[in-house]
Design a protein around this motif. Structure first.
Motif, PDB file in Angstrom:
ATOM      1  N   UNK A   1       0.708   2.163  -1.955  1.00  0.00           N
ATOM      2  CA  UNK A   1      -0.242   3.548  -3.065  1.00  0.00           C
ATOM      3  C   UNK A   1      -0.517   3.610  -3.641  1.00  0.00           C
ATOM      4  N   UNK A   2       1.079   3.634  -4.620  1.00  0.00           N
ATOM      5  CA  UNK A   2       0.764   3.859  -6.393  1.00  0.00           C
ATOM      6  C   UNK A   2      -0.583   2.309  -6.772  1.00  0.00           C
ATOM      7  N   UNK A   3       0.202   0.397  -6.411  1.00  0.00           N
ATOM      8  CA  UNK A   3      -0.871   0.067  -7.118  1.00  0.00           C
ATOM      9  C   UNK A   3      -2.812   0.711  -6.763  1.00  0.00           C
ATOM     10  N   UNK A   4      -2.697   0.886  -5.585  1.00  0.00           N
ATOM     11  CA  UNK A   4      -3.945   1.287  -5.153  1.00  0.00           C
ATOM     12  C   UNK A   4      -4.432   2.598  -6.311  1.00  0.00           C
ATOM     13  N   UNK A   5      -3.634   3.539  -6.406  1.00  0.00           N
ATOM     14  CA  UNK A   5      -4.722   4.742  -7.724  1.00  0.00           C
ATOM     15  C   UNK A   5      -4.980   4.045  -8.739  1.00  0.00           C
TER      16      UNK A   5
ATOM     17  N   UNK B   1      -4.300  -0.386   4.199  1.00  0.00           N
ATOM     18  CA  UNK B   1      -5.415  -0.764   2.949  1.00  0.00           C
ATOM     19  C   UNK B   1      -6.004   0.784   2.314  1.00  0.00           C
ATOM     20  N   UNK B   2      -5.319   1.209   1.752  1.00  0.00           N
ATOM     21  CA  UNK B   2      -6.328   2.428   0.765  1.00  0.00           C
ATOM     22  C   UNK B   2      -6.949   2.555   0.230  1.00  0.00           C
ATOM     23  N   UNK B   3      -8.265   3.083   0.498  1.00  0.00           N
ATOM     24  CA  UNK B   3      -9.095   3.618   0.105  1.00  0.00           C
ATOM     25  C   UNK B   3      -9.557   3.419  -1.391  1.00  0.00           C
ATOM     26  N   UNK B   4     -10.189   2.434  -2.006  1.00  0.00           N
ATOM     27  CA  UNK B   4     -10.357   2.910  -3.967  1.00  0.00           C
ATOM     28  C   UNK B   4     -11.821   2.647  -3.973  1.00  0.00           C
TER      29      UNK B   4
END
Length: 625
Positions: free
Chosen positions: A506-510, A458-461
């Motif tokens: 990535x776009x959902x994560x941002x 996952x991408x860090x949020x």
């Protein structure tokens, strides 16, 4: 004959009509009560599809707790799937609760549990289909009081104008006081505004319209202050300390269609001792509180009896840390083996004890082991305070292989604070070492087939009330570059055919990052995106990036202001008005230790002075003998 809100024709035209008819096993029907008109009608909402919402333990707990009261009837509502959403708008059918099939707008309260930022447009769908004005200040005496609860309320500001009030903390504590006040409102004819003003003085209740926000020229917050007399400057998180006697459902509602979590759920503890610096739940649910093992044994027997489920799962943030786990599992294995019931053990640390336990309760040939390594390199695991070493991972994997497992899942995060290129490349290298461990250490005749490794990232949020709440977040392109780097490195591995790699959107994560740390200026963006058709944004097939890009542009908001800059620790943050007793000094201390790559011991090893001793219980006061 029970009246349904939808005709047979409509039900037969939509997917999974059982989502909308109610009347499930253990659902509560008080429609025949002679005191119905005097009851408080509470509609509990999970703003996602039925199968997801029915898997949420918090709603089951509150549903049961409220309905144990003679003066409250709690019902449920979930987001209609897009097919029914279209029909309801076309035919002007108001959204309805499952139990009575009555319109949601006719209730006294609409309580919305908010688990995930990507459901924010679904909240507007619920209000819109119910005929409730989207903005709290536009509501009249005829509209329900709209309450928000759940982890996302630890920064409620991006959705503040859509709610009358928020409940900050664990729901078992302050609702009695809120219901008592509402009964007084009904008896005396108290106005909506006066009710909200008095509700704002109840511990844990936040009423956004009674707070004034100003901004600096650079866009950061200048002030956040009460605008009405008697409203507190700080809202105190509510937490259950008597965890042995807290309300818990003996007979949870059982759906007619398969839910995402289709099993009995036994909550063994709340909170966590580990202190992972990225984990919001590990901070906001402090301190760790355990439930007595004898009470858990009784609850397990009772729930299995009243549901007919063929599986039971232990619920906690880190089940291995439950001090009476051995005794509990010995009991569960005995009663479940007798009845052919499976035991699910999520959130276990992979060590010799856990593997021994899992070998007794799982079909090794079918199951896979999950390692939440979070980072590929030891340096990054120290930065995030994960508390496990590469040696722990490899030894755990080897123990598992010796026990017959050959399927391994790894969860990683990309974009962590302080991450370097070598840290990213160490993700596939760690997977390769695990594969080598299997082939080098397990004799061919003792292997259970080829090894299968699934690595996902996952991408860090960054989330509020974590040491990383001040951290910069990567942009989409940076996330994707790192994911492609991992993918290319996997392809170069000797055991590449044994390793499968996937990564999140990535776009959902941002976007999640903007909504997680945004302020009140984000609300018009959410509303605009909803007007453009944004719905079920957590579902990849329905997420449309262009709707959000257009909405940010039309509202004059730069999303990267909220994600792509590191915040100074002196900056006033949108959620600073909430006091969750994890002190700012502690979070700053942990932020600095992260930059230095210094590990903080867990709560049972040494108190780190986070501030939660003020609750006078839990792990903070366990005997250290």
């Amino acid at each position: 004959m029970r009246r349904l809100a939808l005709s047979d024709e409509i039900l037969l035209s939509v997917d999974k009509p059982a989502r909308y008819i109610g009347n499930e096993v253990n659902a509560v029907d008080k429609s025949g009560s002679p005191d119905l008109k005097q009851m408080i009608r509470f509609c509990m909402c999970f703003p996602d599809v039925y199968e997801i919402g029915m898997s949420h333990l918090g709603i089951q707990i509150l549903y049961d707790m409220f309905n144990k009261r003679d003066d409250v009837w709690c019902e449920r509502v979930y987001s209609p799937w897009p097919d029914l959403d279209h029909v309801m708008r076309e035919k002007k059918i108001p959204l309805f609760a499952l139990e009575s099939q009555d319109p949601v707008r006719s209730f006294d309260f609409l309580g919305i549990t908010i688990q995930y930022e990507m459901c924010y447009t679904n909240i507007l769908q619920i209000l819109d289909l119910s005929g409730i004005p989207l903005h709290a200040t536009d509501r009249t005496e005829d509209d329900p009081i709209v309450i928000g609860g759940g982890p996302c309320t630890y920064n409620p500001e991006p959705i503040a104008e859509f709610f009358d009030l928020f409940y900050i903390g664990e729901g078992e504590v302050a609702y009695d006081a809120l219901f008592a006040l509402y009964k007084e409102k009904k008896q005396t004819g108290m106005s909506r505004r006066d009710f909200l003003l008095r509700a704002a003085r109840i511990d844990g209740i936040y009423v956004p319209q009674f707070y004034q926000v100003t901004y600096q020229e650079d866009g950061t917050l200048a002030s956040f202050t009460p605008s009405a007399e008697g409203v507190p400057a700080k809202v105190q998180k509510q937490i259950v300390m008597d965890f042995d006697h807290v309300s818990y459902p003996d007979a949870p509602v059982v759906p007619y269609i398969q839910a995402t979590q289709d099993r009995v759920v036994l909550e063994i503890q709340r909170g966590c001792i580990r202190g992972c610096r990225f984990c919001q739940a590990g901070m906001i649910y402090r301190p760790l509180r355990e439930k007595n093992v004898e009470r858990l044994k009784h609850q397990a027997e009772t729930m299995l009896k009243h549901t007919g489920y063929d599986e039971i799962s232990l619920s906690s943030l880190s089940s291995s840390d439950y001090s009476q786990l051995n005794e509990l599992l010995t009991f569960l294995i005995r009663i479940c083996n007798e009845r052919g019931i499976n035991i699910s053990l999520p959130s276990l640390r992979i060590d010799a004890f856990s593997l021994d336990v899992m070998s007794k309760v799982q079909d090794i040939k079918k199951s896979s082991l999950t390692f939440a390594a979070e980072a590929g390199s030891q340096r990054m695991r120290d930065v995030i305070n994960k508390g496990i070493t590469e040696e722990d991972i490899l030894e755990g994997a080897l123990e598992a292989f010796r026990g017959g497992w050959n399927k391994v899942k790894f969860y990683f995060m990309l974009g962590l604070p302080g991450e370097r290129e070598e840290d990213v490349r160490d993700i596939p290298h760690l997977c390769q070492k695990v594969a080598e461990c299997y082939y080098d250490e397990i004799p061919k005749e003792k292997r259970n087939g080829k090894i299968s490794i699934t690595a996902s990232s996952s991408f860090f949020v960054p989330k509020p009330f974590t040491p990383f709440q001040w951290a910069r977040m990567d942009k989409e392109e940076e996330f994707l570059d790192k994911a492609h780097m991992v993918k290319d490195e996997v392809r170069a591995m000797l055991n590449q055919k044994s390793i499968r790699y996937t990564y999140h959107d990535a776009y959902i994560s941002v976007l999640e990052g903007v909504l997680a740390r945004g302020d009140r200026r984000i609300a018009p963006v959410i509303e605009r995106a909803y007007q453009k058709g944004a719905l079920f944004d957590a579902w990849t097939e329905y997420f449309d990036l262009n709707r959000w890009k257009e909405s940010f542009a039309e509202c004059g908001i730069d999303p990267y202001f909220y994600t792509a800059r590191e915040r100074d620790t002196s900056e006033l943050l949108p959620w600073d008005f909430i006091d969750c007793h994890v002190s700012r000094d502690f979070l700053i201390r942990e932020w600095n230790r992260a930059k230095e790559g210094v590990v903080t011991p867990n709560c049972r090893q040494r108190c780190s002075g986070c501030g939660c001793r003020v609750y006078n219980g839990g792990v903070c006061f366990e005997s250290k003998d």
